[in-house]
Motif scaffolding. Structure first.
Motif, PDB file in Angstrom:
ATOM      1  N   VAL A  39     -18.662  17.945  18.141  1.00 36.27           N
ATOM      2  CA  VAL A  39     -18.686  18.574  16.936  1.00 36.27           C
ATOM      3  C   VAL A  39     -18.275  19.930  16.586  1.00 36.27           C
ATOM      4  O   VAL A  39     -19.285  20.955  17.624  1.00 36.27           O
ATOM      5  N   VAL A  40     -17.119  20.657  16.182  1.00 35.03           N
ATOM      6  CA  VAL A  40     -17.116  21.745  16.024  1.00 35.03           C
ATOM      7  C   VAL A  40     -17.604  22.387  14.791  1.00 35.03           C
ATOM      8  O   VAL A  40     -16.702  22.180  13.358  1.00 35.03           O
ATOM      9  N   ASP A  41     -18.355  22.830  14.499  1.00 39.53           N
ATOM     10  CA  ASP A  41     -19.025  23.360  12.937  1.00 39.53           C
ATOM     11  C   ASP A  41     -18.296  24.717  12.347  1.00 39.53           C
ATOM     12  O   ASP A  41     -18.891  25.603  13.446  1.00 39.53           O
ATOM     13  N   ARG A  42     -17.811  24.745  11.606  1.00 38.74           N
ATOM     14  CA  ARG A  42     -17.478  26.028  10.778  1.00 38.74           C
ATOM     15  C   ARG A  42     -18.495  27.126  10.212  1.00 38.74           C
ATOM     16  O   ARG A  42     -18.600  28.486  10.229  1.00 38.74           O
ATOM     17  N   ASP A  43     -19.489  26.526  10.010  1.00 38.27           N
ATOM     18  CA  ASP A  43     -20.044  26.911   9.209  1.00 38.27           C
ATOM     19  C   ASP A  43     -21.098  28.041  10.761  1.00 38.27           C
ATOM     20  O   ASP A  43     -22.168  28.758  10.355  1.00 38.27           O
ATOM     21  N   LYS A  44     -21.402  27.432  11.859  1.00 35.77           N
ATOM     22  CA  LYS A  44     -21.967  27.518  13.216  1.00 35.77           C
ATOM     23  C   LYS A  44     -20.851  28.366  13.344  1.00 35.77           C
ATOM     24  O   LYS A  44     -21.620  29.306  14.357  1.00 35.77           O
ATOM     25  N   ASP A  45     -19.724  28.241  13.809  1.00 39.07           N
ATOM     26  CA  ASP A  45     -18.837  29.124  14.634  1.00 39.07           C
ATOM     27  C   ASP A  45     -17.810  29.219  14.480  1.00 39.07           C
ATOM     28  O   ASP A  45     -16.341  27.934  14.718  1.00 39.07           O
ATOM     29  N   PRO A  46     -17.486  29.811  13.203  1.00 39.54           N
ATOM     30  CA  PRO A  46     -15.617  29.941  12.657  1.00 39.54           C
ATOM     31  C   PRO A  46     -14.269  30.623  13.406  1.00 39.54           C
ATOM     32  O   PRO A  46     -13.853  29.501  13.327  1.00 39.54           O
ATOM     33  N   ASP A  47     -14.597  30.562  14.308  1.00 41.97           N
ATOM     34  CA  ASP A  47     -13.509  31.315  15.176  1.00 41.97           C
ATOM     35  C   ASP A  47     -13.359  30.109  16.176  1.00 41.97           C
ATOM     36  O   ASP A  47     -12.285  29.670  15.659  1.00 41.97           O
ATOM     37  N   ALA A  48     -13.939  29.019  16.511  1.00 40.27           N
ATOM     38  CA  ALA A  48     -13.725  28.099  17.156  1.00 40.27           C
ATOM     39  C   ALA A  48     -13.216  26.679  16.439  1.00 40.27           C
ATOM     40  O   ALA A  48     -12.018  26.042  16.919  1.00 40.27           O
ATOM     41  N   TRP A  49     -14.057  26.542  14.953  1.00 45.22           N
ATOM     42  CA  TRP A  49     -13.086  26.114  14.359  1.00 45.22           C
ATOM     43  C   TRP A  49     -11.330  25.607  14.139  1.00 45.22           C
ATOM     44  O   TRP A  49     -10.830  25.406  14.109  1.00 45.22           O
ATOM     45  N   LEU A  50     -11.318  27.598  13.516  1.00 43.24           N
ATOM     46  CA  LEU A  50     -10.602  27.630  13.546  1.00 43.24           C
ATOM     47  C   LEU A  50      -9.476  27.570  14.504  1.00 43.24           C
ATOM     48  O   LEU A  50      -8.162  27.633  14.729  1.00 43.24           O
ATOM     49  N   ALA A  51      -9.291  27.565  15.913  1.00 45.29           N
ATOM     50  CA  ALA A  51      -8.676  27.670  16.706  1.00 45.29           C
ATOM     51  C   ALA A  51      -8.451  26.337  17.549  1.00 45.29           C
ATOM     52  O   ALA A  51      -7.569  26.112  17.730  1.00 45.29           O
ATOM     53  N   ALA A  52      -9.607  25.275  16.957  1.00 43.81           N
ATOM     54  CA  ALA A  52      -8.832  24.146  16.631  1.00 43.81           C
ATOM     55  C   ALA A  52      -7.841  23.649  16.065  1.00 43.81           C
ATOM     56  O   ALA A  52      -7.317  22.492  16.142  1.00 43.81           O
ATOM     57  N   VAL A  53      -8.037  23.757  14.481  1.00 48.95           N
ATOM     58  CA  VAL A  53      -7.282  23.738  13.399  1.00 48.95           C
ATOM     59  C   VAL A  53      -5.902  24.197  13.862  1.00 48.95           C
ATOM     60  O   VAL A  53      -4.666  23.312  13.278  1.00 48.95           O
ATOM     61  N   TYR A  54      -5.897  25.268  14.034  1.00 51.60           N
ATOM     62  CA  TYR A  54      -4.510  25.421  14.510  1.00 51.60           C
ATOM     63  C   TYR A  54      -4.138  25.472  15.423  1.00 51.60           C
ATOM     64  O   TYR A  54      -3.598  25.522  16.550  1.00 51.60           O
ATOM     65  N   SER A  55      -4.881  24.361  16.475  1.00 47.14           N
ATOM     66  CA  SER A  55      -3.943  24.133  18.044  1.00 47.14           C
ATOM     67  C   SER A  55      -3.734  22.283  17.562  1.00 47.14           C
ATOM     68  O   SER A  55      -3.995  21.055  16.906  1.00 47.14           O
ATOM     69  N   ASN A  56      -2.532  22.128  18.889  1.00 46.28           N
ATOM     70  CA  ASN A  56      -1.674  20.738  18.316  1.00 46.28           C
ATOM     71  C   ASN A  56      -2.496  19.793  18.522  1.00 46.28           C
ATOM     72  O   ASN A  56      -1.828  18.810  19.995  1.00 46.28           O
ATOM     73  N   ILE A  57      -3.545  19.591  17.932  1.00 48.65           N
ATOM     74  CA  ILE A  57      -4.320  18.529  18.926  1.00 48.65           C
ATOM     75  C   ILE A  57      -5.087  17.717  17.457  1.00 48.65           C
ATOM     76  O   ILE A  57      -5.040  18.361  16.404  1.00 48.65           O
ATOM     77  N   PRO A  58      -5.566  16.071  17.691  1.00 51.03           N
ATOM     78  CA  PRO A  58      -6.198  16.029  16.688  1.00 51.03           C
ATOM     79  C   PRO A  58      -8.007  15.918  16.383  1.00 51.03           C
ATOM     80  O   PRO A  58      -8.048  16.538  17.132  1.00 51.03           O
ATOM     81  N   LEU A  59      -7.783  16.214  14.981  1.00 48.52           N
ATOM     82  CA  LEU A  59      -9.478  16.204  14.933  1.00 48.52           C
ATOM     83  C   LEU A  59     -10.098  15.400  14.313  1.00 48.52           C
ATOM     84  O   LEU A  59      -9.435  14.702  12.905  1.00 48.52           O
ATOM     85  N   THR A  60     -10.979  13.869  14.522  1.00 44.70           N
ATOM     86  CA  THR A  60     -12.266  13.323  13.824  1.00 44.70           C
ATOM     87  C   THR A  60     -12.982  13.720  13.195  1.00 44.70           C
ATOM     88  O   THR A  60     -13.183  14.881  13.367  1.00 44.70           O
TER      89      THR A  60
END
Length: 386
Positions: free
Chosen positions: A57-78
């Motif tokens: 898991v990537v948690d926006r509240d704990k690591d907003p930069d990692a969360w944003l990087a995942a969101v704007y990558s060309n990958i699926p997000l479960t």
């Protein structure tokens, strides 16, 4: 000058999608108007572009930069595991809802070929991003989206409201379509199916399109792009490979391994033989897809061993037949054991060799025709049935 933040944000993803050909110019304004981050929850499990694994898991509240990087990558997000029963940080057993890979989202929207004024039915609202893209492009009044899971549907509705989009959002069984809104010019499914519900064809205008991930229970899957005819059938080629979560009402119900061996130790009553065809030759997605069209009513699993060795198990849906093949690195001959009325490895090997004899066709040479009496797959043209 492009900053590191921009590279990791919407502009960077847009540039990558445009460069790859996934994001066409007519969808670029819509991409910009409907930010993906507005449709992604705070807790996500990022996948990979190749779809080979999922990360913790990537948690926006704990690591907003990692969360944003995942969101704007060309990958699926479960976004959900095990129909919402899994709440831990690690991966669950079965992913059951997601925000799909952007390249796949826009590839399917390109296949859908929408025009101003078109009415669209979407099956599988998920986080609401795809419905929002359609509503932004066509107008909310022209889009109906159906989600089976009430909690997932609620999250999507909240996301849509936050961006001032109001497509008709239904909680229900997507197999039934939405008769009050019919007829539709386009139908798109964001969940995979093994049987195209005939209601979708009945609710689509002649000449309209149905775009849906399709595959058997064996493995391998592709996007079907079907044109609805005046005669009540829908037919068309597959356009690209895909890997989506199954429509819940079409999830396979499979028996456990021990049911097939009837409590006996392997090789039980199996008949032993050998083959020179390595199971590695069947690893590719298109190979799996091609074999699946000729070896119906089966599925398989892999049992990993040490030093790169593994066993591939094949099972028939009726629980009457099974087969195993042992893989050893560097071997030129492989042990096969088969049991039951169907010789599942023989069928699999024959299907693979048939595919090779046809010139190893890719997904786009295969097609699907669906009518009130069922569905048929074909190679190159509808009359060349598989």
């Amino acid at each position: 000058m492009t900053t590191r933040k921009e590279e990791a944000g919407p502009s960077g993803l847009a540039s990558a999608l445009v460069a790859s050909g996934a994001l066409q110019s007519e969808w670029l304004p819509t991409f910009r108007a409907v930010p993906r981050d507005m449709f992604v929850p705070s807790r996500i499990w990022p996948g990979t572009e190749a779809g080979t694994r999922q990360h913790p898991v990537v948690d926006r509240d704990k690591d907003p930069d990692a969360w944003l990087a995942a969101v704007y990558s060309n990958i699926p997000l479960t976004t959900q595991w095990d129909d919402g029963t899994h709440t831990g940080d690690g991966v669950g057993v079965t992913p059951t809802s997601s925000n799909s890979q952007p390249a796949m989202v826009f590839g399917m929207l390109s296949d859908l070929d929408v025009r101003d004024g078109h009415r669209v039915l979407e099956i599988g609202t998920g986080t609401g991003w795809n419905a929002a893209l359609l509503a932004s492009r066509l107008g909310s009044g022209n889009v109906v989206t159906i989600e089976y899971d009430p909690q997932v549907a609620k999250g999507a509705a909240d996301n849509l409201r936050a961006i001032d989009l109001t497509p008709v959002a239904i909680v229900g069984d997507g197999r039934l379509g939405y008769p009050p809104g019919a007829p539709f010019d386009r139908v798109i499914a964001t969940c995979s199916i093994g049987e195209v519900p005939y209601a979708w064809i009945e609710q689509t205008v002649p000449g309209g399109l149905i775009v849906a991930p399709w595959g058997t229970g064996y493995g391998g899957e592709a996007i079907a792009r079907l044109v609805v005819g005046e005669d009540g059938t829908a037919s068309g080629h597959f356009t690209r490979s895909s890997a989506f979560m199954r429509l819940r009402q079409q999830r396979p119900q499979r028996a456990e391994h021990d049911v097939y061996l009837k409590g006996q130790e392997w090789p039980a009553d199996g008949v032993t033989s050998s083959t020179t065809l390595s199971p590695e030759a069947l690893d590719g997605w298109v190979e799996l897809f091609a074999v699946s069209l000729r070896v119906r009513g089966t599925f398989w699993s892999v049992e990993n061993d040490e030093d790169g060795e593994y066993v591939v198990w094949y099972y028939s849906d009726d629980q009457q037949s099974w087969a195993s093949i042992d893989y050893k690195p560097g071997a030129t001959e492989f042990l096969v054991v088969q049991s039951g009325p169907r010789k599942l490895w023989d069928e699999t090997e024959a299907a693979y060799r048939w595919w090779k004899e046809q010139g190893s066709p890719d997904f786009t040479r295969f097609g699907l025709t669906v009518g009130p009496d069922g569905q048929k797959t074909w190679l190159d043209r509808p009359g060349n049935l598989i």
